[in-house]
Motif scaffolding. Structure first.
Motif, PDB file in Angstrom:
ATOM      1  N   GLN A 109       0.838  -1.212   0.000  1.00 10.24           N
ATOM      2  CA  GLN A 109       0.000   0.000   0.000  1.00 10.24           C
ATOM      3  C   GLN A 109       0.862   1.248   0.000  1.00 10.24           C
ATOM      4  O   GLN A 109       0.608   2.199  -0.739  1.00 10.24           O
ATOM      5  N   ALA A 112       2.123   1.970  -3.280  1.00 11.36           N
ATOM      6  CA  ALA A 112       1.020   2.387  -4.154  1.00 11.36           C
ATOM      7  C   ALA A 112       0.616   3.841  -3.871  1.00 11.36           C
ATOM      8  O   ALA A 112       0.399   4.627  -4.794  1.00 11.36           O
ATOM      9  N   TYR A 113       0.568   4.192  -2.594  1.00  6.14           N
ATOM     10  CA  TYR A 113       0.235   5.582  -2.240  1.00  6.14           C
ATOM     11  C   TYR A 113       1.318   6.522  -2.778  1.00  6.14           C
ATOM     12  O   TYR A 113       1.029   7.580  -3.331  1.00  6.14           O
ATOM     13  N   ASP A 116       1.012   7.316  -6.285  1.00  2.61           N
ATOM     14  CA  ASP A 116      -0.259   7.931  -6.642  1.00  2.61           C
ATOM     15  C   ASP A 116      -1.136   6.971  -7.455  1.00  2.61           C
ATOM     16  O   ASP A 116      -1.765   7.359  -8.436  1.00  2.61           O
ATOM     17  N   MET A 117      -1.118   5.716  -7.040  1.00  2.00           N
ATOM     18  CA  MET A 117      -1.912   4.691  -7.713  1.00  2.00           C
ATOM     19  C   MET A 117      -3.325   4.687  -7.137  1.00  2.00           C
ATOM     20  O   MET A 117      -3.493   4.514  -5.945  1.00  2.00           O
ATOM     21  N   HIS A 118      -4.324   4.893  -7.988  1.00  2.00           N
ATOM     22  CA  HIS A 118      -5.704   4.944  -7.504  1.00  2.00           C
ATOM     23  C   HIS A 118      -6.519   3.731  -7.948  1.00  2.00           C
ATOM     24  O   HIS A 118      -7.624   3.517  -7.483  1.00  2.00           O
ATOM     25  N   ASP A 119      -6.000   2.986  -8.915  1.00  2.33           N
ATOM     26  CA  ASP A 119      -6.772   1.861  -9.457  1.00  2.33           C
ATOM     27  C   ASP A 119      -5.819   0.732  -9.797  1.00  2.33           C
ATOM     28  O   ASP A 119      -4.606   0.895  -9.734  1.00  2.33           O
ATOM     29  N   ASN A 120      -6.385  -0.415 -10.182  1.00  7.93           N
ATOM     30  CA  ASN A 120      -5.537  -1.577 -10.441  1.00  7.93           C
ATOM     31  C   ASN A 120      -5.293  -1.818 -11.932  1.00  7.93           C
ATOM     32  O   ASN A 120      -4.586  -2.753 -12.301  1.00  7.93           O
ATOM     33  N   HIS A 121      -5.915  -1.043 -12.771  1.00  2.00           N
ATOM     34  CA  HIS A 121      -5.687  -1.008 -14.209  1.00  2.00           C
ATOM     35  C   HIS A 121      -5.971  -2.326 -14.944  1.00  2.00           C
ATOM     36  O   HIS A 121      -6.678  -2.332 -15.940  1.00  2.00           O
TER      37      HIS A 121
ATOM     38  N   ILE B  88     -13.618  -0.272  -7.709  1.00  7.82           N
ATOM     39  CA  ILE B  88     -12.250  -0.284  -8.223  1.00  7.82           C
ATOM     40  C   ILE B  88     -11.693  -1.704  -8.339  1.00  7.82           C
ATOM     41  O   ILE B  88     -11.068  -2.057  -9.329  1.00  7.82           O
ATOM     42  N   ASN B  89     -11.904  -2.538  -7.301  1.00 13.73           N
ATOM     43  CA  ASN B  89     -11.322  -3.892  -7.381  1.00 13.73           C
ATOM     44  C   ASN B  89     -12.291  -4.996  -6.959  1.00 13.73           C
ATOM     45  O   ASN B  89     -11.872  -6.117  -6.705  1.00 13.73           O
ATOM     46  N   HIS B 137     -14.041  -1.352 -14.159  1.00 13.91           N
ATOM     47  CA  HIS B 137     -13.167  -1.097 -15.318  1.00 13.91           C
ATOM     48  C   HIS B 137     -13.017  -2.326 -16.207  1.00 13.91           C
ATOM     49  O   HIS B 137     -12.507  -2.240 -17.309  1.00 13.91           O
ATOM     50  N   TYR B 145     -10.735   7.464 -10.578  1.00 11.22           N
ATOM     51  CA  TYR B 145     -10.940   6.529  -9.477  1.00 11.22           C
ATOM     52  C   TYR B 145     -10.819   7.280  -8.154  1.00 11.22           C
ATOM     53  O   TYR B 145      -9.899   8.064  -7.968  1.00 11.22           O
ATOM     54  N   PRO B 147     -10.254   6.136  -4.533  1.00 12.37           N
ATOM     55  CA  PRO B 147     -10.041   4.986  -3.651  1.00 12.37           C
ATOM     56  C   PRO B 147     -10.564   5.222  -2.238  1.00 12.37           C
ATOM     57  O   PRO B 147     -10.752   6.365  -1.821  1.00 12.37           O
ATOM     58  N   TYR B 173      -1.891  13.342  -0.800  1.00 13.73           N
ATOM     59  CA  TYR B 173      -1.482  12.076  -0.171  1.00 13.73           C
ATOM     60  C   TYR B 173      -2.396  11.673   0.993  1.00 13.73           C
ATOM     61  O   TYR B 173      -2.808  10.521   1.086  1.00 13.73           O
ATOM     62  N   VAL B 176      -5.610   9.642   0.183  1.00 17.47           N
ATOM     63  CA  VAL B 176      -5.616   8.360  -0.527  1.00 17.47           C
ATOM     64  C   VAL B 176      -5.483   7.205   0.474  1.00 17.47           C
ATOM     65  O   VAL B 176      -4.483   7.079   1.164  1.00 17.47           O
ATOM     66  N   PHE B 178      -6.755   2.859   0.843  1.00 19.84           N
ATOM     67  CA  PHE B 178      -7.446   1.734   0.207  1.00 19.84           C
ATOM     68  C   PHE B 178      -8.426   1.060   1.170  1.00 19.84           C
ATOM     69  O   PHE B 178      -9.088   0.108   0.812  1.00 19.84           O
TER      70      PHE B 178
END
Ligand code: SF4
Ligand code: SF4
Ligand code: FES
Lengths: 239, 179
Positions: A109, A112-113, A116-121, B88-89, B137, B145, B147, B173, B176, B178
């Protein structure tokens, strides 16, 4: 005069035998990483530490620092590659962070933070992976293993026990436990072993400790992983 | 004054927690109302969404109706936003993906404790369940997105403020998460 390499235009010293990652950490430069811990032999499996050395991409944790290296660590291209790598780690396992005890303290995590990852693509695998709750003190949820090999290395190099190994390849890769039943309860792992505490994700957890620190007040809720990692891994911070 | 932005929201396989969190923008709702008006959403109770600027989708896709609703949103919304972990997931509903659908139905409707007249519902009005719960998606193109489980009220506010001001949305920051 000490030998030097250049990272993002900044000249930093290195010693023979150091990797690019070693030199960077000593110079307080953060290169994102998950499978690397300076206390263990480099493994080079997560590829998050990919940097560009004189025009070629290499893993900073395994590539030796050498005179004349011009290294790019921060660029839009590398950030994008690292984000995609991290997204692949998320879709390969089953990372349901809201149900995970490690949330907020998890290095996956944290990275990922940071990116700046917001999705899993990518489309999710939703692979069927097991949980081993057999041991009285330690739990393994294979859904969250990223195959960083840190528990394997910790068990071999520090605990001198050899409790873990990674078996199989590609999609079939999995972490196995060295015991007659394959269950953790029948292995010789102990709650005080390094291997029980090294996992960067919530795959190996110590039971009955999960919510001691409330969600929202955890490591990466408060601090970015670059600061956390450098403070922990750079020995001179402790002096 | 510029024309108001039209916003539609819906919940697919979600718990409505993201919608509840949206309400946590509290009195900022009054300012928001000066810039947006709602199309389909739990506030308006409209059944189908019309042409919109922004579509906010909470929840993943677990049945045939979710697929239709999602496609309708994609067709009508200029900007489609996946809101929260389930969109998102797959989120917690996707934890059923490790089990066979039949086993899930049996556990809920046949073998569950204290059931009387146990039977699996089969009314033709009920949408068909998909084998797996999917993030949105995997079905349609998603533009942004948000999160979180759920994203905080401040995430909604930050995102919508950016859109209203014509800025590219970005989250600081601290916002964000999850979880
Ligand atoms: S291990 Fe980390 S990334 Fe995986 S579910 Fe737990 S908190 Fe999320
Ligand atoms: S269980 Fe944890 S430490 Fe061991 S390989 Fe998997 S992610 Fe790494
Ligand atoms: S940290 Fe270098 S490959 Fe994982």
């Amino acid at each position: 005069m000490s030998k030097t390499i250049t990272i993002d235009g900044k000249e930093i010293p290195y010693e023979d035998g150091q990797t690019i990652m070693d030199a960077a950490i000593a110079a307080d430069i953060y290169i994102p990483h998950l499978c690397h811990d300076p206390d263990y032999e480099p493994h080079g499996s997560c590829k998050l530490c990919t940097v560009n050395v004189n025009g070629r991409n290499c893993s900073a944790c395994t590539f030796p620092a050498l005179e004349g290296q011009n290294i790019i660590n921060q660029s839009a291209d590398l950030e994008q590659d690292r984000k995609r790598i991290t997204q692949m780690l998320f879709v390969e396992g089953n990372h349901f962070c809201p149900s995970c005890e490690k949330t907020g303290d998890c290095q996956l995590q944290g990275v990922a933070y940071y990116l700046d990852m917001h999705d899993n693509h990518f489309p999710h695998f939703f692979a069927n992976r097991e949980m081993d709750a057999s041991h009285p003190d330690i739990l393994i949820d294979h859904n969250r293993c990223i195959f960083c090999n840190l528990c394997v290395r910790a068990s071999q190099e520090k605990d001198h026990k050899n409790v873990f190994a990674i078996s199989g390849r590609g999609m079939n890769k999995h972490l196995i436990v060295n015991s007659i039943t394959g269950k953790l309860k029948d292995s010789n792992i102990h709650i005080n072993d390094h291997a029980a505490h090294i996992c960067p994700t919530g795959a190996i957890l110590i039971k009955r400790t999960g919510y001691k620190v409330p969600i929202g007040e955890r490591t990466y809720d408060k601090q970015k992983i670059d600061a956390v990692a450098l403070a922990k891994e750079n020995k001179h911070h402790g002096r | 004054m510029a024309a108001k932005l039209r916003v539609a929201t819906t919940s697919l396989a979600g718990c409505f927690g993201c919608h509840m969190s949206f309400l946590d923008i509290d009195e900022r709702m009054i300012e928001l109302a000066q810039h947006v008006e709602f199309d389909r959403s739990p506030i308006t109770d409209i059944e189908h969404c019309g042409p919109c600027d922004i579509g906010l989708i909470e929840g993943g896709v677990c049945n045939s109706e979710n697929v239709h609703t999602l496609r309708e949103f994609r067709k009508n919304c200029k900007v489609l936003v996946a809101v929260g972990a389930c969109a998102i997931n797959g989120g917690l509903p996707a934890m059923r993906n490790h089990f066979k659908l039949e086993d899930c139905l049996n556990e809920s409707y046949i073998d569950g404790m204290g059931l009387e007249n146990a039977q699996i519902p089969s009314d033709p009005e009920l949408p068909l369940l998909l084998d797996n719960v999917h993030p949105i998606h995997e079905i349609v193109k998603v533009d942004y997105y948000m999160p979180g489980c759920p994203p905080s009220g401040d995430v909604f506010w930050s995102f919508l403020s950016d859109i209203i001001a014509g800025r590219e949305p970005s989250l600081p920051y601290e916002l964000v998460h999850f979880d």
